[in-house]
Design a protein around this motif. Structure first.
Motif, mmCIF file in Angstrom:
data_model
loop_
_atom_site.group_PDB
_atom_site.id
_atom_site.type_symbol
_atom_site.label_atom_id
_atom_site.label_comp_id
_atom_site.label_asym_id
_atom_site.label_seq_id
_atom_site.Cartn_x
_atom_site.Cartn_y
_atom_site.Cartn_z
ATOM 1 N N ASP A 1 0.808 -1.216 0.000
ATOM 2 C CA ASP A 1 0.000 0.000 0.000
ATOM 3 C C ASP A 1 0.844 1.270 0.000
ATOM 4 O O ASP A 1 0.290 2.371 0.110
ATOM 5 N N GLY A 2 2.175 1.138 -0.078
ATOM 6 C CA GLY A 2 3.047 2.304 -0.112
ATOM 7 C C GLY A 2 3.432 2.833 1.248
ATOM 8 O O GLY A 2 4.003 3.925 1.349
ATOM 9 N N LEU A 3 3.161 2.084 2.310
ATOM 10 C CA LEU A 3 3.535 2.506 3.653
ATOM 11 C C LEU A 3 4.927 1.993 3.999
ATOM 12 O O LEU A 3 5.367 0.955 3.477
ATOM 13 N N GLU A 4 5.613 2.698 4.874
ATOM 14 C CA GLU A 4 6.916 2.218 5.358
ATOM 15 C C GLU A 4 6.692 0.874 6.032
ATOM 16 O O GLU A 4 5.780 0.700 6.844
ATOM 17 N N ILE A 5 7.533 -0.118 5.714
ATOM 18 C CA ILE A 5 7.251 -1.522 6.047
ATOM 19 C C ILE A 5 7.189 -1.773 7.553
ATOM 20 O O ILE A 5 6.351 -2.561 8.024
ATOM 21 N N GLN A 6 8.037 -1.121 8.345
ATOM 22 C CA GLN A 6 8.001 -1.335 9.792
ATOM 23 C C GLN A 6 6.701 -0.797 10.390
ATOM 24 O O GLN A 6 6.065 -1.441 11.228
ATOM 25 N N SER B 1 -8.448 4.407 5.915
ATOM 26 C CA SER B 1 -9.569 4.467 4.975
ATOM 27 C C SER B 1 -9.133 5.060 3.643
ATOM 28 O O SER B 1 -9.483 4.542 2.573
ATOM 29 N N GLU B 2 -8.345 6.129 3.682
ATOM 30 C CA GLU B 2 -7.876 6.759 2.453
ATOM 31 C C GLU B 2 -6.934 5.840 1.674
ATOM 32 O O GLU B 2 -7.027 5.719 0.447
ATOM 33 N N VAL B 3 -6.024 5.186 2.407
ATOM 34 C CA VAL B 3 -5.074 4.285 1.751
ATOM 35 C C VAL B 3 -5.796 3.098 1.136
ATOM 36 O O VAL B 3 -5.466 2.651 0.028
ATOM 37 N N GLU B 4 -6.790 2.573 1.837
ATOM 38 C CA GLU B 4 -7.555 1.441 1.305
ATOM 39 C C GLU B 4 -8.287 1.816 0.023
ATOM 40 O O GLU B 4 -8.317 1.027 -0.933
ATOM 41 N N LYS B 5 -8.895 2.995 -0.002
ATOM 42 C CA LYS B 5 -9.599 3.435 -1.211
ATOM 43 C C LYS B 5 -8.628 3.589 -2.377
ATOM 44 O O LYS B 5 -8.910 3.149 -3.500
ATOM 45 N N ASP B 6 -7.478 4.198 -2.116
ATOM 46 C CA ASP B 6 -6.484 4.385 -3.169
ATOM 47 C C ASP B 6 -5.954 3.041 -3.662
ATOM 48 O O ASP B 6 -5.797 2.823 -4.875
ATOM 49 N N SER B 7 -5.698 2.113 -2.725
ATOM 50 C CA SER B 7 -5.198 0.788 -3.106
ATOM 51 C C SER B 7 -6.249 0.014 -3.890
ATOM 52 O O SER B 7 -5.927 -0.704 -4.841
#
Length: 451
Positions: free
Chosen positions: A159-164, A359-365
């Motif tokens: 999802d483009g988040l930093e893995i840790q 919620s925003e990341v889920e929609k974008d993904s």
């Protein structure tokens, strides 16, 4: 024999003991090392609880701390559901089967739930909640963690988040909030416990409510422990707010809530994550790690020793009477030093901000995933169309080849694929014509002979 040696030592002194000079030289050093090892192993859990038939979801249960916990709970007869990145793994199949055979416990399973993917977490939680009848759940133990070594570049999740941040904090946040209806729905006499793991690195974390998922900030590759510590700090703050929100929703049957959320610090261990961090993720670093392994063996716990505080949090009967949101280390409750753990408003703001960003990341993904699926579907259709046209063209060419072969048959011979008349006989117009021409020639020859 031992009595004679002891008697000789009493009468003549310890010098008569075989190897006394070595014992005298190295004995004090070995005693000090043994004492340090015994002290650093930590406290051992003394509480016992019947776990037969109880169901626990465990993250990170295939290595390190999680694997040691799975082995212990499996020996006690608990039903375990291990959340893993992928179930299509031959090693995982053997690992599960070995656990079943070792402990004669066939209630050990693995289900796919990649904590670095919000979509994967939601799929698992939806599948769990949609099960009919509702599945029993006695606890969730979150031991999964991702730690990057010094000097490594930033790694991102799907999802483009930093893995840790994605694995240590966001994945567990998403999992537990989605499973909260299942936690609340357990029958009143069931003691349900949620355990999150942390470490002392939370003292080095820096909280940022504007970017809790570490999306916009620049990754400090020379200080990766600050990112790891921030994820653990956020996880601890989430635990306290999550417990409050569980308590705020009354049960429909009027019974008191029977879910308790606690945070455990297992201490410093010789886990795979520790090995990766201390070795800097390189072969040379691994060599140094092996060189210093004897020292680490003395001062760091094994994974089996690290799970003692988790077992204490699962088995001690006192926690059901406490409000939850407690921090546990060395089989005892302690109070964290950071002031954020006393700020309920900050914890609420972090919880809400994380929910909004997820919620925003889920929609974008989801948009990107649907777009990728549409592109893949279109490319597949184009590929199938080309293959169909190619097959049709090859069939036409083969028919032309067959026609050429048929027309090129020598006169007077039956073709390879002869044509049949309505009676099923071979049409022989061309051979007949050939025979007629031959007969005419023969007649002409005979007339010529008569003249």
């Amino acid at each position: 024999m031992p009595i004679n040696i002891i008697g000789s030592m009493v009468v003549q002194g310890p010098e008569v003991l075989p190897g006394w000079q070595y014992i005298k030289s190295y004995g004090p050093l070995l005693a000090v090392i043994g004492g340090l090892k015994y002290y650093c192993r930590g406290t051992t859990n003394t509480w016992e609880r019947d776990l037969h038939g109880k169901v626990y979801i465990i993250t990170g249960g295939t290595s390190g701390l999680g694997a040691a916990l799975v082995d212990d709970l499996a020996a006690r007869g608990a039903q375990l559901i291990l959340l893993v990145r992928s179930i299509e793994d031959a090693w995982l199949t053997e690992y599960i089967q070995d656990l079943r055979d070792k402990h004669s416990n066939f209630l050990i399973y693995a289900e796919e739930c990649d904590l670095s993917s919000l979509y994967s977490v939601r799929k698992f939680a939806t599948k769990w909640l949609d099960n009919s009848p509702p599945r029993r759940l006695d606890g969730v133990v979150c031991t999964a963690a991702e730690a990057l070594p010094y000097g490594k570049e930033r790694e991102n999740s799907i999802d483009g988040l930093e893995i840790q941040t994605a694995v240590n904090y966001v994945g567990h946040y998403h999992l537990l909030t989605l499973l909260s209806p299942s936690l609340r729905a357990q029958i009143p006499d069931r003691d349900v416990r949620v355990i999150l793991t942390t470490c002392l690195s939370q003292a080095m974390g820096n909280l940022d409510l504007k970017d809790p998922l570490f999306i916009a900030k620049r990754y400090p590759k020379n200080k990766p422990w600050t990112v790891y510590g921030t994820s653990k700090l956020q996880l601890g703050l989430f635990a306290k707010e999550f417990q409050r929100r569980l308590l705020a929703v009354p049960r429909k049957d009027g019974s008191p809530l029977n879910v308790r959320v606690n945070v455990v610090n297992p201490g410093f261990m010789r886990s795979p994550s520790t090995k990766r961090v201390l070795s800097f993720g390189s072969l040379f670093g691994l060599f140094l790690y092996l060189v210093y392994l004897p020292i680490l063996w003395v001062f760091l716990k094994s994974s089996a020793q690290g799970i003692q505080s988790i077992l204490y949090a699962l088995m001690c009967p006192d926690f059901i009477n406490l409000d939850g949101g407690n921090f546990i280390s060395e089989c005892d409750i302690y109070k964290p030093a950071r002031a954020e753990f006393e700020d309920a408003e900050l914890q609420k703001n972090l919880f809400d901000a994380t929910e909004k960003f997820i919620s925003e990341v889920e929609k974008d993904s989801a948009y990107k995933r649907k777009k990728a699926e549409a592109i893949a579907k279109k490319s597949k259709e184009t590929k199938d169309k080309k293959e169909k046209e190619s097959n049709a063209k090859s069939n036409d060419n083969s028919k032309e080849d067959i026609g050429l072969k048929t027309n090129s048959q020598p006169k007077g011979e039956v073709p390879l694929f002869p044509e049949l008349d309505k009676d099923g006989n071979i049409k022989s117009s061309k051979p007949a014509a050939t025979n007629n021409s031959k007969s005419k020639n023969n007649k002409k020859g005979k007339k010529g002979k008569k003249t």
